[in-house]
Design an enzyme around this catalytic site. Structure first.
Site, PDB file in Angstrom:
ATOM      1  CE  LYS A  31      -3.860   1.905   2.747  1.00  0.00           C
ATOM      2  NZ  LYS A  31      -4.691   1.683   3.944  1.00  0.00           N
ATOM      3  CB  SER A  41      -8.128   0.686   5.897  1.00  0.00           C
ATOM      4  OG  SER A  41      -8.847   1.866   5.777  1.00  0.00           O
ATOM      5  CB  SER A  56      -8.004   3.591   3.032  1.00  0.00           C
ATOM      6  OG  SER A  56      -7.150   3.002   3.988  1.00  0.00           O
TER       7      SER A  56
HETATM    8  N1  GLN Z   1     -12.972   4.031   6.790  1.00  0.00           N
HETATM    9  C1  GLN Z   1     -12.245   4.407   7.928  1.00  0.00           C
HETATM   10  C2  GLN Z   1     -11.830   5.854   7.868  1.00  0.00           C
HETATM   11  O1  GLN Z   1     -12.090   6.461   6.897  1.00  0.00           O
HETATM   12  C3  GLN Z   1     -11.090   3.501   8.129  1.00  0.00           C
HETATM   13  C4  GLN Z   1      -9.857   3.958   7.453  1.00  0.00           C
HETATM   14  C5  GLN Z   1      -8.671   3.111   7.790  1.00  0.00           C
HETATM   15  O2  GLN Z   1      -8.757   2.102   8.458  1.00  0.00           O
HETATM   16  N2  GLN Z   1      -7.517   3.591   7.371  1.00  0.00           N
HETATM   17  O3  GLN Z   1     -11.240   6.380   8.765  1.00  0.00           O
END
Ligand code: GLN
Length: 470
Positions: free
Chosen positions: A78, A177, A153
């Protein structure tokens, strides 16, 4: 698409000489050439370098020793995890041109075992999002249905593994994410206990929650990657000083195991087919599942967002146009900051910085940030109590299957509610895994989320492996 083997099968094949890393990388190149234009899983890939490495690996052979545990295995990373010498964008314009001079510990450990790195995958900007639509490099599409999101994400990591652009990938999980994109793409995603995997080299979003973990095709593969990246690191003082327990994958459901379905989560599910898909393998296998109430889980999205926006506003203060990446030069320092930050950050990141700055400001900090901290401590206690009664907790990973591109992006609250089942275990620092349920809903995968007590990552993987076998 050319189907890629799982890590475990590939390692075995390489060792026996029945597979060549070069052929696998050639298949990956083929898949990337066919699918990448449409799916957009990678921000940068380095397939030529990967081919050279694969050739060298094949030529030098596959000895049965520890340094070659993952020799010849092609993995994607990532793009908020630093690989020395490769641009790290976090899918944000503000990091344009930034090349990290150092390497994340997790990446370094994989490389030491012979992994071939393929490239850096797309994500929501600074990992803030649940659909991969907030990337400055364009949205990622779900390979199983390109009209739908892959989740976020770590959407690029999940999409790459799903379409055969990588054998496995690293993602990061702050509030879901890794698990949510794994669930949307029919894969396995592990969020380790907070403190199990070093955050050194992971670009900070919300430091008290961020964790690196694997996205893979099988639980066995997740265990293989986890066992290499996990463990103490002198560069991250939040890592646990004890090494992780050994993992023994027997595929057997332990006698007398107790699983608790979190009542508050199952009550939230609007589509009963999702609840059914999650429960049915346990019922079929005759596993004792009981309902267990964790009342504070209901407030997890509110608590999670108060904390992450606060930490993000502080962490992202460093992007000022002076030290990293992009700079919009103006006459005067304040003007330069202002122009760089307004143009460098996208809408979602800007929204969170504003909210977080507000929530931390004098006069509001008690009402928002400090209240969220107390909430977090109470939530962790309720989880602990639940684990006096059961060995693992069960929820769906997400309230819906993969949704359509554009469906939620105009409505931040609706998007935030995608994290309703994943945020709570992150807040309580617990390891959690998403594995695909055997039944689909509307032809799309459903994720089963299992949560374990803190530091029981190995047991979690062992149990998830047994459930996967059902
Ligand atoms: N969807 C969550 C957020 O927007 C989780 C994001 C993540 O785990 N990086 O914060």
């Amino acid at each position: 698409m050319k189907e890629l083997p799982a890590i475990a099968d590939l390692s075995f094949g390489l060792l026996r000489g029945s597979i060549k890393a070069q052929d696998v990388v050639a298949d990956i190149r083929d898949n990337i050439e066919k699918r990448e234009v449409n799916i957009n899983a990678y921000i940068n890939h380095y397939i030529d370098q990967a081919e050279t490495q694969a050739r060298r690996a094949d030529e030098s052979g596959y000895p049965e020793d520890e340094t070659a545990d993952l020799k010849g295995i092609p993995v994607a990373v990532k793009d908020n995890i630093c690989v020395k010498g490769w641009p790290c964008t976090c899918a944000s314009n503000i990091l344009n041109g930034f090349i990290p001079p150092y390497e994340a510990t997790a990446v370094k450990r994989l490389r030491e075992k012979g992994v071939i790195l393929l490239g850096k995958t797309n994500l929501d900007e600074f990992a803030m999002g649940a659909s991969n639509e907030t990337s400055a490099y364009g949205p990622v599409r779900n390979p199983l249905d390109p009209g739908r999101v892959p989740g976020g994400s770590s959407g690029g990591s999940a999409a790459a593994v799903a379409y055969g652009g990588a054998v496995a990938a690293l993602g990061s999980d702050t509030g879901g994410s890794i698990r949510q994109p794994a669930s949307f793409c029919g894969l396995v995603g592990l969020r380790p206990s907070y403190g199990r995997v070093s955050r050194w080299g992971l670009v900070a979003f919300s430091s008290s929650l961020d964790q690196i973990g694997p996205i893979t095709k099988t639980v066995e593969d997740a265990a293989l990657l986890y066992s290499i990246i996990a463990g103490p690191d002198e560069n991250d003082s939040t890592t646990c000083p004890q090494p992780p327990d050994e993992i023994r994958l027997t595929g057997r459901i332990p006698e007398g195991i107790k699983v608790g379905m979190i009542t508050e989560c199952f009550e939230e599910i609007k589509d009963s087919r999702i609840a059914e898909a999650v429960r049915s393998p346990f019922i079929k296998a005759g596993i004792d599942i009981q309902e267990i109430s964790i009342p504070l889980v209901r407030l997890s999205v509110a608590g999670y967002y108060l904390l992450v926006v606060s930490e993000a506003s502080s962490n992202l203060a460093r992007y000022d146009g002076i030290r990293y990446g992009k700079r919009i030069s103006k006459l005067g320092l304040t003007e330069t900051y202002f122009a760089t930050r307004s143009q460098g950050f996208g809408d979602e990141v800007t929204r969170r910085i504003l909210l977080g700055t507000f929530g931390l400001s004098a006069g509001y900090i008690d009402a928002y940030y400090n209240t969220a901290l107390s909430y977090r401590a109470e939530l962790a206690k309720q989880f602990k109590k639940a684990f006096d009664e059961v060995d693992f907790l069960l929820t769906p990973t997400t309230p819906t299957v993969a949704f359509k591109l554009g469906e939620k992006i105009q409505d931040p609250l609706d998007m935030y509610l995608s994290d309703i089942f994943t945020a709570s275990s992150a807040l309580a620092a617990l390891p959690s895994i998403s594995i695909p349920a055997p039944d689909k809903v509307d032809g799309l995968p459903v994720g089963i989320q299992l949560i374990a007590p803190r530091w029981k990552d190995s047991e979690l993987l062992e149990f998830a492996h047994a459930v996967e076998k059902i």
